[in-house]
Design a protein around this motif. Structure first.
Motif, PDB file in Angstrom:
ATOM      1  N   VAL A  19      -5.459  -3.466  -2.945  1.00 15.14           N
ATOM      2  CA  VAL A  19      -4.656  -3.700  -1.571  1.00 15.14           C
ATOM      3  C   VAL A  19      -5.834  -3.413  -0.329  1.00 15.14           C
ATOM      4  O   VAL A  19      -5.837  -4.021   0.644  1.00 15.14           O
ATOM      5  N   ASP A  20      -6.515  -2.281  -0.369  1.00 15.14           N
ATOM      6  CA  ASP A  20      -7.623  -2.036   0.325  1.00 15.14           C
ATOM      7  C   ASP A  20      -8.649  -3.188   0.628  1.00 15.14           C
ATOM      8  O   ASP A  20      -8.814  -3.393   1.939  1.00 15.14           O
ATOM      9  N   ARG A  37       0.758  -1.096   0.163  1.00 18.49           N
ATOM     10  CA  ARG A  37      -0.150  -0.187  -0.047  1.00 18.49           C
ATOM     11  C   ARG A  37       0.890   1.303   0.009  1.00 18.49           C
ATOM     12  O   ARG A  37       0.620   2.177  -0.890  1.00 18.49           O
ATOM     13  N   THR A  73       2.487   1.625  -3.434  1.00 14.86           N
ATOM     14  CA  THR A  73       1.302   2.006  -4.625  1.00 14.86           C
ATOM     15  C   THR A  73       0.966   3.725  -4.163  1.00 14.86           C
ATOM     16  O   THR A  73       0.819   4.258  -5.190  1.00 14.86           O
ATOM     17  N   LEU A  93      -4.597   0.079  -5.533  1.00 14.24           N
ATOM     18  CA  LEU A  93      -4.677   0.476  -4.130  1.00 14.24           C
ATOM     19  C   LEU A  93      -5.947   0.049  -3.668  1.00 14.24           C
ATOM     20  O   LEU A  93      -6.103  -0.586  -2.708  1.00 14.24           O
ATOM     21  N   THR A  97      -2.858  -9.547  -2.959  1.00 12.18           N
ATOM     22  CA  THR A  97      -4.115  -9.122  -3.182  1.00 12.18           C
ATOM     23  C   THR A  97      -5.129 -10.130  -3.755  1.00 12.18           C
ATOM     24  O   THR A  97      -6.062 -10.164  -4.214  1.00 12.18           O
TER      25      THR A  97
END
Length: 128
Positions: free
Chosen positions: A83-84, A25, A28, A80, A115
């Motif tokens: 990843v979240d 993260r 990124t 991103l 991920t």
């Protein structure tokens, strides 16, 4: 060790996954910031000159460069989001389970693709 203990992620695995995702993260976010600076620089440079894309030999390459950076920026933002979502799965306790078959995703796959949402047999074939 029985088979069921291999299916459940350990505290160490959770901490390792959290660290990998946090590093991914941060990387990124840094890439996003760098691409935004590049994009803003291209736009600012074009604002200083009268660019006629049709007749200026530099115009088409500038337009290509702007489109290329915009595409990279879009992909970085998508990553991103991935990843979240992985961090959310980790918080819910769903991280490391295939979303299609429910089986554990091998640790090697999660190390290579933190991920990942599917195991290798369930992963879509071909380019993304």
């Amino acid at each position: 060790m029985d088979d069921s203990s291999r299916d459940e992620p350990s505290g160490y695995a959770d901490a390792s996954a959290r660290a990998r995702l946090a590093a991914d993260r941060a990387d990124t976010l840094a890439r996003t910031a760098a691409l935004m600076r590049d994009f803003d620089g291209i736009v600012a440079a074009n604002a200083l000159v009268a660019v006629d894309d049709e007749h200026d030999p530099e115009g088409s390459s500038t337009a290509f460069e702007r489109a290329h950076v915009a595409a990279l920026l879009n992909r970085t933002r998508e990553h991103l989001d991935e990843v979240d979502q992985a961090l959310e799965r980790l918080a819910r306790g769903d991280y490391g389970r295939c979303e299609r078959c429910g089986e554990p995703i091998p640790a090697e796959r999660l190390e290579a693709r933190p991920t990942a949402t599917t195991c290798v047999p369930c992963a879509p074939a071909g380019p993304r």
